[in-house]
Design a protein around this motif. Structure first.
Motif, PDB file in Angstrom:
ATOM      1  N   THR A  12       0.616  84.287 -48.986  1.00 36.10           N
ATOM      2  CA  THR A  12       1.209  82.947 -48.957  1.00 36.10           C
ATOM      3  C   THR A  12       2.505  82.930 -49.758  1.00 36.10           C
ATOM      4  O   THR A  12       3.531  82.421 -49.301  1.00 36.10           O
ATOM      5  N   ALA A  13       2.453  83.495 -50.964  1.00 39.11           N
ATOM      6  CA  ALA A  13       3.649  83.555 -51.812  1.00 39.11           C
ATOM      7  C   ALA A  13       4.735  84.410 -51.165  1.00 39.11           C
ATOM      8  O   ALA A  13       5.929  84.115 -51.288  1.00 39.11           O
ATOM      9  N   ALA A  14       4.326  85.465 -50.456  1.00 42.00           N
ATOM     10  CA  ALA A  14       5.295  86.339 -49.796  1.00 42.00           C
ATOM     11  C   ALA A  14       6.070  85.575 -48.726  1.00 42.00           C
ATOM     12  O   ALA A  14       7.300  85.709 -48.625  1.00 42.00           O
ATOM     13  N   LEU A  15       5.379  84.776 -47.916  1.00 39.81           N
ATOM     14  CA  LEU A  15       6.070  84.014 -46.876  1.00 39.81           C
ATOM     15  C   LEU A  15       6.964  82.948 -47.505  1.00 39.81           C
ATOM     16  O   LEU A  15       8.076  82.697 -47.029  1.00 39.81           O
ATOM     17  N   PHE A  16       6.507  82.331 -48.577  1.00 37.85           N
ATOM     18  CA  PHE A  16       7.315  81.327 -49.288  1.00 37.85           C
ATOM     19  C   PHE A  16       8.631  81.943 -49.743  1.00 37.85           C
ATOM     20  O   PHE A  16       9.716  81.408 -49.502  1.00 37.85           O
TER      21      PHE A  16
ATOM     22  N   VAL B 263       4.236  70.777 -36.201  1.00 34.59           N
ATOM     23  CA  VAL B 263       5.445  71.041 -36.990  1.00 34.59           C
ATOM     24  C   VAL B 263       5.865  69.748 -37.682  1.00 34.59           C
ATOM     25  O   VAL B 263       5.922  68.688 -37.062  1.00 34.59           O
ATOM     26  N   PRO B 264       6.155  69.806 -38.995  1.00 38.25           N
ATOM     27  CA  PRO B 264       6.565  68.587 -39.701  1.00 38.25           C
ATOM     28  C   PRO B 264       7.885  68.059 -39.175  1.00 38.25           C
ATOM     29  O   PRO B 264       8.762  68.825 -38.771  1.00 38.25           O
ATOM     30  N   ALA B 265       8.000  66.746 -39.146  1.00 31.43           N
ATOM     31  CA  ALA B 265       9.220  66.108 -38.610  1.00 31.43           C
ATOM     32  C   ALA B 265      10.376  66.343 -39.564  1.00 31.43           C
ATOM     33  O   ALA B 265      10.200  66.364 -40.766  1.00 31.43           O
TER      34      ALA B 265
ATOM     35  N   ILE C 113       9.837  79.631 -41.048  1.00 32.23           N
ATOM     36  CA  ILE C 113       8.440  80.069 -41.114  1.00 32.23           C
ATOM     37  C   ILE C 113       8.031  80.714 -39.793  1.00 32.23           C
ATOM     38  O   ILE C 113       7.397  81.780 -39.774  1.00 32.23           O
ATOM     39  N   LYS C 114       8.408  80.097 -38.682  1.00 27.79           N
ATOM     40  CA  LYS C 114       8.071  80.667 -37.378  1.00 27.79           C
ATOM     41  C   LYS C 114       8.703  82.048 -37.204  1.00 27.79           C
ATOM     42  O   LYS C 114       8.112  82.942 -36.591  1.00 27.79           O
ATOM     43  N   ARG C 115       9.900  82.210 -37.713  1.00 26.97           N
ATOM     44  CA  ARG C 115      10.618  83.482 -37.563  1.00 26.97           C
ATOM     45  C   ARG C 115       9.977  84.592 -38.387  1.00 26.97           C
ATOM     46  O   ARG C 115       9.944  85.755 -37.967  1.00 26.97           O
TER      47      ARG C 115
ATOM     48  N   TYR D 273       2.823  72.696 -44.208  1.00 24.65           N
ATOM     49  CA  TYR D 273       2.845  73.386 -42.911  1.00 24.65           C
ATOM     50  C   TYR D 273       2.517  74.860 -43.091  1.00 24.65           C
ATOM     51  O   TYR D 273       1.699  75.436 -42.359  1.00 24.65           O
ATOM     52  N   LEU D 274       3.123  75.485 -44.092  1.00 23.15           N
ATOM     53  CA  LEU D 274       2.863  76.892 -44.386  1.00 23.15           C
ATOM     54  C   LEU D 274       1.391  77.110 -44.753  1.00 23.15           C
ATOM     55  O   LEU D 274       0.733  78.023 -44.231  1.00 23.15           O
TER      56      LEU D 274
END
Length: 320
Positions: free
Chosen positions: A252-256, A318-320, A276-278, A229-230
């Motif tokens: 990408t790594a920063a958001l992870f 969004v993943p279930a 992730i949305k936040r 998803y990310l």
């Protein structure tokens, strides 16, 4: 729950939030993002208009940690050696001796970072990316934990040097503080009437405790579906017609890492899609370069970056 955080470590995080909150009134969400940056071993860019508490937030976070703290006031005549240090000849030793600059501290407050020249701005690149500095072919490690808190005013452009994309990419997050609400501003006025005491936060965390919490945040689990998803969101920023430069792998790594830290702050041992949305806006917005010409040109890159990101989030399953 993360067993290592029960109860002492989790209490320490809450104590840190409360200590900063005694100085910064009515901004719990902003305070939590600053703590997330610390736990994720990242650097924080605080961008807002004058007088809303950018420097105060940096001071409050630094004073809440029992760590070495230096404030650097960035000006147009500041030199790289003023930040990193310089070698001077010592007659007593009959050799050159390195004198460390203010960068050698755990928490650095880079006040008005965009008021110094690109040459001096670039002196921070190695420090922020590798926690070390190289001077005259000698590499010096910086103390751990190490964090740069930078402030800048997005409105005033006279005598400033906008941060290049390579420098912006090294900040884990860019946040705003905003104006206080009526109740918070009333509390601020009471401080002035009773004798203003700025930067009153007390140290609640030792350096070893900060390092422990940073290590623990890395153990927070992110399911494969949420990783996909990310990455889907990241790839959309690289393909969107209104974006000239999408999110880098560093982004990408920063958001992870930021979502791991945020989940830990929330008392969870796993990341959920809402994390992730936040965090996608404070982590990604400053990394995007919007289209400046052609049919998809934008006029206000900061505002439009947020709008395009929100569009991407709304259109990504969004993943279930």
């Amino acid at each position: 729950m993360i067993k290592a955080l029960e109860p002492t470590a989790r209490d320490k995080i809450f104590s840190l939030r409360d200590a900063i909150g005694r100085t910064i009134k009515g901004k719990q969400g902003t305070i939590e993002l600053a703590i997330v940056a610390l736990l994720a071993e990242g650097h924080l860019l605080i961008e807002d208009v004058p007088g809303v508490g950018k420097t105060t937030l940096g001071h409050a976070l630094a004073r809440s940690l029992d760590c070495a703290f230096h404030r650097i006031q960035f000006t147009s005549d500041l030199l790289p050696s003023d930040v990193l240090g310089v070698s001077v000849y010592s007659p007593k030793l009959n050799e050159f001796e390195f004198k460390p600059g203010p960068i050698f501290a755990n928490i650095i407050l880079a006040d008005e970072i965009n008021r110094t020249t690109p040459k001096t701005q670039s002196a921070l690149l190695e420090a922020m990316n590798e926690s070390q500095v190289t001077i005259e072919n000698t590499t010096y490690p910086l103390p751990r934990p190490f964090m740069v808190l930078a402030t800048q005013n997005p409105i005033e452009h006279h005598g400033t040097y906008p941060l290049p994309e390579s420098q912006l990419d090294r900040f884990l997050m860019r946040i705003e503080i905003g104006y206080p609400d009526a109740a918070a501003e009333k509390e601020i006025l009471k401080r002035y009437s009773n004798g203003h005491r700025p930067f009153s936060a007390k140290a609640v965390l030792q350096p070893a405790e900060v390092l422990f919490l940073q290590d623990e945040s890395r153990k927070v689990r992110m399911d494969e579906a949420i990783v996909d998803y990310l990455i889907h969101i990241v790839n959309r920023t690289r393909q969107h017609p209104e974006i000239d430069l999408g999110v880098s792998p560093r982004g990408t790594a920063a958001l992870f890492r930021a979502t791991q830290a945020f989940a830990m702050l929330d008392g969870r041992s796993f990341v959920i899609p809402d994390d992730i949305k936040r965090l996608v806006h404070p982590v990604f917005e400053h990394r995007l370069v919007m289209a400046r010409s052609g049919p998809h040109a934008r006029t206000n890159s900061a505002t439009d970056a947020g709008a395009v990101l929100q569009e991407i989030i709304d259109q990504t399953p969004v993943p279930a």
